[in-house]
Motif scaffolding. Structure first.
Motif, short mmCIF file in Angstrom:
data_model
loop_
_atom_site.label_atom_id
_atom_site.label_comp_id
_atom_site.label_asym_id
_atom_site.label_seq_id
_atom_site.Cartn_x
_atom_site.Cartn_y
_atom_site.Cartn_z
N GLY A 8 0.83 -1.19 0.00
CA GLY A 8 0.00 0.00 0.00
C GLY A 8 0.86 1.24 0.00
N GLU A 9 0.33 2.29 -0.55
CA GLU A 9 1.06 3.55 -0.65
C GLU A 9 0.94 4.36 0.63
OE1 GLU A 9 3.39 6.34 -2.63
OE2 GLU A 9 2.71 4.44 -3.45
N SER A 10 -0.26 4.52 1.15
CA SER A 10 -0.52 5.34 2.32
C SER A 10 -1.07 4.46 3.44
CB SER A 10 -1.54 6.44 1.99
OG SER A 10 -1.05 7.34 1.04
N VAL A 110 -3.70 15.85 4.18
CA VAL A 110 -2.31 15.43 4.26
C VAL A 110 -2.08 14.21 3.37
CG1 VAL A 110 -0.49 14.56 5.79
CG2 VAL A 110 -2.07 16.33 6.61
N GLU A 111 -2.87 13.19 3.57
CA GLU A 111 -2.65 11.92 2.86
C GLU A 111 -2.74 12.08 1.35
OE1 GLU A 111 -3.47 8.49 0.61
OE2 GLU A 111 -5.15 9.75 1.22
N VAL A 112 -3.75 12.79 0.87
CA VAL A 112 -3.92 12.96 -0.57
C VAL A 112 -2.74 13.72 -1.17
CG1 VAL A 112 -5.33 14.09 -2.34
CG2 VAL A 112 -6.42 12.72 -0.55
N ASN A 113 -2.28 14.76 -0.48
CA ASN A 113 -1.15 15.52 -1.00
C ASN A 113 0.15 14.72 -0.97
OD1 ASN A 113 -1.86 18.30 -1.93
ND2 ASN A 113 -2.95 18.24 0.01
N PHE A 114 0.32 13.86 0.03
CA PHE A 114 1.47 12.95 0.02
C PHE A 114 1.33 11.95 -1.12
CE2 PHE A 114 2.73 12.96 4.85
CZ PHE A 114 3.12 14.27 4.74
N LEU A 116 -0.34 12.04 -3.92
CA LEU A 116 -0.18 12.62 -5.26
C LEU A 116 1.14 13.37 -5.43
CD1 LEU A 116 -3.82 13.99 -5.74
CD2 LEU A 116 -2.84 11.88 -6.66
N ALA A 117 1.94 13.42 -4.38
CA ALA A 117 3.22 14.13 -4.37
C ALA A 117 3.05 15.60 -4.70
CB ALA A 117 4.22 13.45 -5.31
N ASN A 118 1.94 16.18 -4.25
CA ASN A 118 1.71 17.62 -4.44
C ASN A 118 2.47 18.45 -3.41
OD1 ASN A 118 -0.09 17.27 -6.54
ND2 ASN A 118 -1.87 17.24 -5.20
#
Length: 139
Positions: A8-10, A110-114, A116-118
């Motif tokens: 898993g990524e996150s 936080v999680e979405v930005n991590f 997607l590497a935003n």
């Protein structure tokens, strides 16, 4: 002790099993922080094999993840249930790994930005409140 982290990524890894109700509240608040159309890689892990996992043990298990979220003893005992974010990509000057806490209501941001590497770890860690918890940029 577990031999490896699940894929898993996150990963949101539960490491304290003292309070099932607190875990359920935390997970519900995290899930509620997402819009239904949000792209996410969040993978909650609720496996007793990770009970008591330390940061040192976590880092030895990491296989490609640059960050991991932990639901630890503080998450379970603090009334706000703040989740520990761990940057596993780089040791800090003291030989540890950078960490900060996230209010479950701010987890999606936080999680979405991590994922997607935003934004990177420092973007959030540098914006925690005085108590070390990130609650969002507009707080």
């Amino acid at each position: 002790m577990a031999q490896s982290l699940p894929e898993g990524e996150s990963l949101l890894l539960r490491t304290d099993f003292t309070d099932d109700a607190a875990w359920a509240q935390t997970l519900a608040a995290v899930i509620a922080s997402y819009d239904e159309d949000t792209e996410t890689g969040l993978t909650p892990i609720d496996e007793a094999a990770f009970d008591g996992l330390t940061l040192d043990e976590l880092v030895e298990l990491v296989d490609g993840q640059t960050y991991v979220f932990l639901a630890d003893a503080t998450t379970m005992t603090d009334s706000e249930h703040p989740i520990l974010a761990v940057d596993t990509s780089d040791e800090d000057d003291r030989g540890g790994y950078p960490v900060f806490r996230i209010a479950p209501s701010a987890m999606a941001g936080v999680e979405v930005n991590f994922f997607l590497a935003n934004m990177d770890f420092g973007d959030f860690a540098d914006n925690v409140d005085d108590d070390g918890v990130y609650r969002g940029f507009d707080q």
